[in-house]
Enzyme design. Structure first.
Site, PDB file in Angstrom:
ATOM      1  N   LEU A  85      43.386 -27.254 -13.234  1.00  0.00           N
ATOM      2  CA  LEU A  85      43.834 -25.564 -13.444  1.00  0.00           C
ATOM      3  C   LEU A  85      44.838 -25.333 -11.641  1.00  0.00           C
ATOM      4  CD1 LEU A  85      42.845 -23.138 -13.423  1.00  0.00           C
ATOM      5  CD2 LEU A  85      41.923 -22.789 -11.196  1.00  0.00           C
ATOM      6  N   ASP A 142      36.122 -31.891  -2.045  1.00  0.00           N
ATOM      7  CA  ASP A 142      37.987 -31.283  -1.306  1.00  0.00           C
ATOM      8  C   ASP A 142      38.057 -32.508   0.456  1.00  0.00           C
ATOM      9  OD1 ASP A 142      39.385 -29.569   0.636  1.00  0.00           O
ATOM     10  OD2 ASP A 142      38.356 -27.599  -0.796  1.00  0.00           O
ATOM     11  N   ASN A 161      48.430 -24.463  -9.857  1.00  0.00           N
ATOM     12  CA  ASN A 161      49.543 -24.421 -10.658  1.00  0.00           C
ATOM     13  C   ASN A 161      50.776 -25.041  -9.842  1.00  0.00           C
ATOM     14  OD1 ASN A 161      49.339 -21.878 -12.586  1.00  0.00           O
ATOM     15  ND2 ASN A 161      48.719 -20.770 -11.088  1.00  0.00           N
ATOM     16  N   HIS A 213      51.743 -21.149 -18.661  1.00  0.00           N
ATOM     17  CA  HIS A 213      51.649 -20.041 -17.800  1.00  0.00           C
ATOM     18  C   HIS A 213      52.327 -19.132 -17.054  1.00  0.00           C
ATOM     19  CE1 HIS A 213      47.790 -18.763 -16.154  1.00  0.00           C
ATOM     20  NE2 HIS A 213      48.301 -19.005 -14.633  1.00  0.00           N
ATOM     21  N   ALA A 223      37.546 -26.876  -3.572  1.00  0.00           N
ATOM     22  CA  ALA A 223      36.570 -26.658  -2.797  1.00  0.00           C
ATOM     23  C   ALA A 223      36.488 -25.554  -2.528  1.00  0.00           C
ATOM     24  CB  ALA A 223      35.101 -27.418  -2.166  1.00  0.00           C
ATOM     25  N   GLY A 224      37.696 -24.388  -3.425  1.00  0.00           N
ATOM     26  CA  GLY A 224      37.996 -23.395  -2.608  1.00  0.00           C
ATOM     27  C   GLY A 224      37.868 -21.712  -3.197  1.00  0.00           C
ATOM     28  N   ARG A 246      54.557 -19.140  -9.144  1.00  0.00           N
ATOM     29  CA  ARG A 246      53.827 -20.050  -9.413  1.00  0.00           C
ATOM     30  C   ARG A 246      54.121 -21.732  -8.921  1.00  0.00           C
ATOM     31  NH1 ARG A 246      51.856 -17.161 -13.319  1.00  0.00           N
ATOM     32  NH2 ARG A 246      49.789 -15.939 -13.593  1.00  0.00           N
ATOM     33  N   THR A 249      38.557 -21.313  -6.605  1.00  0.00           N
ATOM     34  CA  THR A 249      38.220 -20.803  -7.813  1.00  0.00           C
ATOM     35  C   THR A 249      37.520 -22.366  -7.978  1.00  0.00           C
ATOM     36  OG1 THR A 249      40.405 -22.537  -7.908  1.00  0.00           O
ATOM     37  CG2 THR A 249      40.989 -20.368  -8.471  1.00  0.00           C
TER      38      THR A 249
HETATM   39  N1  LIG Z   1      45.853 -22.476 -14.841  1.00  0.00           N
HETATM   40  C1  LIG Z   1      45.406 -20.616 -13.515  1.00  0.00           C
HETATM   41  O1  LIG Z   1      45.093 -20.362 -14.598  1.00  0.00           O
HETATM   42  C2  LIG Z   1      45.258 -20.750 -12.566  1.00  0.00           C
HETATM   43  C3  LIG Z   1      45.349 -21.818 -11.489  1.00  0.00           C
HETATM   44  N2  LIG Z   1      45.190 -21.094 -10.333  1.00  0.00           N
HETATM   45  C4  LIG Z   1      45.533 -21.946  -9.478  1.00  0.00           C
HETATM   46  O2  LIG Z   1      44.702 -23.055  -8.454  1.00  0.00           O
HETATM   47  C5  LIG Z   1      44.815 -23.551  -7.272  1.00  0.00           C
HETATM   48  C6  LIG Z   1      43.531 -22.887  -6.104  1.00  0.00           C
HETATM   49  O3  LIG Z   1      43.568 -21.697  -6.023  1.00  0.00           O
HETATM   50  P1  LIG Z   1      41.783 -22.161  -5.168  1.00  0.00           P
HETATM   51  O4  LIG Z   1      41.452 -22.500  -5.499  1.00  0.00           O
HETATM   52  O5  LIG Z   1      42.175 -19.864  -5.443  1.00  0.00           O
HETATM   53  O6  LIG Z   1      42.632 -21.884  -3.793  1.00  0.00           O
HETATM   54  P2  LIG Z   1      42.516 -22.235  -2.170  1.00  0.00           P
HETATM   55  O7  LIG Z   1      42.633 -21.813  -1.207  1.00  0.00           O
HETATM   56  O8  LIG Z   1      41.093 -21.371  -1.930  1.00  0.00           O
HETATM   57  O9  LIG Z   1      41.832 -23.755  -2.638  1.00  0.00           O
HETATM   58  C7  LIG Z   1      42.250 -24.979  -2.991  1.00  0.00           C
HETATM   59  C8  LIG Z   1      41.567 -25.518  -2.337  1.00  0.00           C
HETATM   60  O10 LIG Z   1      42.291 -27.286  -2.506  1.00  0.00           O
HETATM   61  C9  LIG Z   1      41.576 -28.169  -1.592  1.00  0.00           C
HETATM   62  N3  LIG Z   1      42.339 -29.274  -1.535  1.00  0.00           N
HETATM   63  C10 LIG Z   1      43.907 -29.497  -0.947  1.00  0.00           C
HETATM   64  N4  LIG Z   1      44.066 -30.139  -0.674  1.00  0.00           N
HETATM   65  C11 LIG Z   1      43.028 -31.355  -1.638  1.00  0.00           C
HETATM   66  C12 LIG Z   1      43.195 -33.146  -1.992  1.00  0.00           C
HETATM   67  N5  LIG Z   1      43.981 -33.568  -1.836  1.00  0.00           N
HETATM   68  N6  LIG Z   1      41.433 -32.999  -2.203  1.00  0.00           N
HETATM   69  C13 LIG Z   1      41.264 -32.101  -2.746  1.00  0.00           C
HETATM   70  N7  LIG Z   1      40.939 -30.725  -2.136  1.00  0.00           N
HETATM   71  C14 LIG Z   1      42.280 -30.524  -1.512  1.00  0.00           C
HETATM   72  C15 LIG Z   1      41.329 -27.116  -0.242  1.00  0.00           C
HETATM   73  O11 LIG Z   1      41.248 -27.697   1.005  1.00  0.00           O
HETATM   74  C16 LIG Z   1      41.234 -25.920  -1.213  1.00  0.00           C
HETATM   75  O12 LIG Z   1      39.867 -25.909  -0.370  1.00  0.00           O
HETATM   76  C17 LIG Z   1      46.399 -22.555  -7.053  1.00  0.00           C
HETATM   77  O13 LIG Z   1      47.370 -23.501  -7.121  1.00  0.00           O
HETATM   78  C18 LIG Z   1      46.382 -21.941  -8.060  1.00  0.00           C
HETATM   79  O14 LIG Z   1      47.242 -21.440  -7.727  1.00  0.00           O
HETATM   80  C19 LIG Z   1      44.005 -20.113  -9.704  1.00  0.00           C
HETATM   81  C20 LIG Z   1      43.901 -18.763 -10.289  1.00  0.00           C
HETATM   82  C21 LIG Z   1      44.199 -19.463 -11.912  1.00  0.00           C
HETATM   83  O1  LIG Z   2      48.418 -15.980 -10.253  1.00  0.00           O
HETATM   84  C1  LIG Z   2      48.506 -16.710 -10.447  1.00  0.00           C
HETATM   85  O2  LIG Z   2      49.315 -17.731  -8.762  1.00  0.00           O
HETATM   86  C2  LIG Z   2      47.169 -17.673 -10.264  1.00  0.00           C
HETATM   87  C3  LIG Z   2      46.407 -17.944 -11.974  1.00  0.00           C
HETATM   88  O3  LIG Z   2      47.313 -18.849 -12.391  1.00  0.00           O
HETATM   89  C4  LIG Z   2      46.372 -16.588 -12.211  1.00  0.00           C
HETATM   90  O4  LIG Z   2      45.673 -16.034 -11.614  1.00  0.00           O
HETATM   91  O5  LIG Z   2      47.061 -16.612 -13.229  1.00  0.00           O
END
Ligand SMILES: NC(=O)C1=CN([C@@H]2O[C@H](COP(=O)(O)OP(=O)(O)OC[C@H]3O[C@@H](n4cnc5c(N)ncnc54)[C@H](O)[C@@H]3O)[C@@H](O)[C@H]2O)C=CC1
Ligand SMILES: O=C([O-])CC(=O)C(=O)O
EC number: 1.1.1.37
Length: 313
Positions: free
Chosen positions: A123, A36, A125, A180, A13-14, A93, A16
């Site tokens: 999603l 979360d 990374n 990615h 629930a961060g 990443r 994204t």
């Molecule tokens: N594939 C893609 O295109 C993209 C991937 N990402 C990735 O998505 C991930 C999340 O990014 P954000 O939301 O910005 O990070 P964030 O830090 O804002 O949120 C992540 C959330 O995951 C929760 N979390 C951690 N362990 C958990 C568990 N075991 N069970 C449930 N929740 C848990 C945390 O408490 C936190 O609230 C990152 O790994 C980021 O690199 C982000 C943007 C694009």
């Molecule tokens: O860049 C990052 O770490 C998050 C992501 O995957 C993106 O925005 O493409």
């Protein structure tokens, strides 16, 4: 028997996850469970309630609940996994692989138990390797385990093309293949605006700059934000994929799919064009590539394979 609304769980629930939950509800794609860790149960409930209280203003009838209990997620039709840490400036990443593999595996144990028939979109990374880890843990058929990268990377690419030409984003078509990472492969030959190939409109050196900006597009946002990574466009991308599945739209969308021989790759998750519909990934398109394009894809596949090796142990 009544008609049941779809149930969509967003794990994490961060930035994204919360943004995705709100966008899903605004589009009334189903009822949303935002989940979360137990230590963040109250803030998660608070975010969900705050979103729900926007519903009378915006006129959407999706329910949204916050929780840390997988029983609330039971029998979800779609589970979106955003749990994990995000990178900061100076990191790649791939630096997240060990921490996030542990998180994704533990989440998937619960998804397997509580949502055995779900379609899962990952999603977290490094997403190609995290999709592999999820696939291993879930044991679901390959059509139901899908990684998000291509929609976002393509969106960035199309944004830059529209800006370059001063035309509507609606008329830009193109897509990005591969992992990615910084060696993803925007396919210029398959890119057009309103059907007109972009290489007849944009000089070669500017196309190369757009391709390079796309490849490092995530890093550009990371550097600007300073303390986390992109979330609006990633959330929009997850919502497009979810909508394609829930409405069985059979959209042609690049997603991270399990490959068993396609493009000459075995036992690999990689971004490829697919048909996305009610059964998840319904088809992988194998495009004819020039030797240059194939070499670029091979390089990207090698990078992904190296990170997958880490999760394979
Ligand atoms: N594939 C893609 O295109 C993209 C991937 N990402 C990735 O998505 C991930 C999340 O990014 P954000 O939301 O910005 O990070 P964030 O830090 O804002 O949120 C992540 C959330 O995951 C929760 N979390 C951690 N362990 C958990 C568990 N075991 N069970 C449930 N929740 C848990 C945390 O408490 C936190 O609230 C990152 O790994 C980021 O690199 C982000 C943007 C694009
Ligand atoms: O860049 C990052 O770490 C998050 C992501 O995957 C993106 O925005 O493409």
């Amino acid at each position: 028997m009544g008609i049941r609304r779809k149930k969509i769980t967003v794990v994490g629930a961060g930035f994204t996850g919360a943004t995705t939950a709100l966008m899903l509800a605004q589009k009334e794609l189903g009822d949303v469970v935002l989940l979360d860790i137990p230590q963040l149960e109250n803030p998660t409930k608070g975010k969900a309630l705050d979103m729900l209280e926007a519903s009378p203003v915006q006129g959407f009838d999706s329910n949204i609940v916050g929780t840390s209990n997988y029983e609330d997620a039971a029998d979800s039709d779609i589970v979106i996994i955003t749990a994990g840490i995000a990178r900061k400036p100076g990191m790649s990443r791939d630096d997240l692989v060990n921490t996030n593999a542990g998180i994704v595996r533990s989440v998937c144990e619960n998804v397997k138990k509580y949502c055995p028939n779900s379609i899962v979109i990952i999603l977290s990374n490094p997403v190609d390797a995290m999709t592999y880890a999820a696939y291993q843990t879930l044991g679901f058929p390959k059509n139901r385990v899908i990684g998000q990268s291509g929609v976002l990377d393509t969106a960035r690419y199309c944004t830059f093309i529209a800006q370059e030409l001063g035309v509507s984003v609606e008329d830009v078509r193109g897509f990005v293949l591969g992992g990615h990472g910084d060696d993803m492969v925007p396919l210029v030959r398959y890119s057009n605006v309103g059907g007109i190939p972009i290489d007849t409109l944009i000089p070669q050196n500017r196309i190369e700059e757009i391709v390079q900006r796309t490849r490092v597009g995530g890093g550009e946002i990371v550097n600007l934000l300073g303390n986390g990574s992109a979330y609006y466009a990633p959330a929009a991308s997850l919502v497009q994929m979810t909508e394609a599945i829930i409405k069985d739209k059979k959209r042609i969308i690049p997603v991270i799919a399990y490959l068993e021989g396609e493009y000459g790759y075995q036992d690999l998750f990689l971004g490829v064009p697919t048909i996305l519909g009610g059964n998840g990934i319904e088809k992988v398109f194998e495009l004819e590539l020039t030797s240059e394009e194939k070499a670029a894809l091979d390089k990207s596949a090698d990078s992904v394979r190296n990170v997958i090796k880490v999760v394979q142990g």
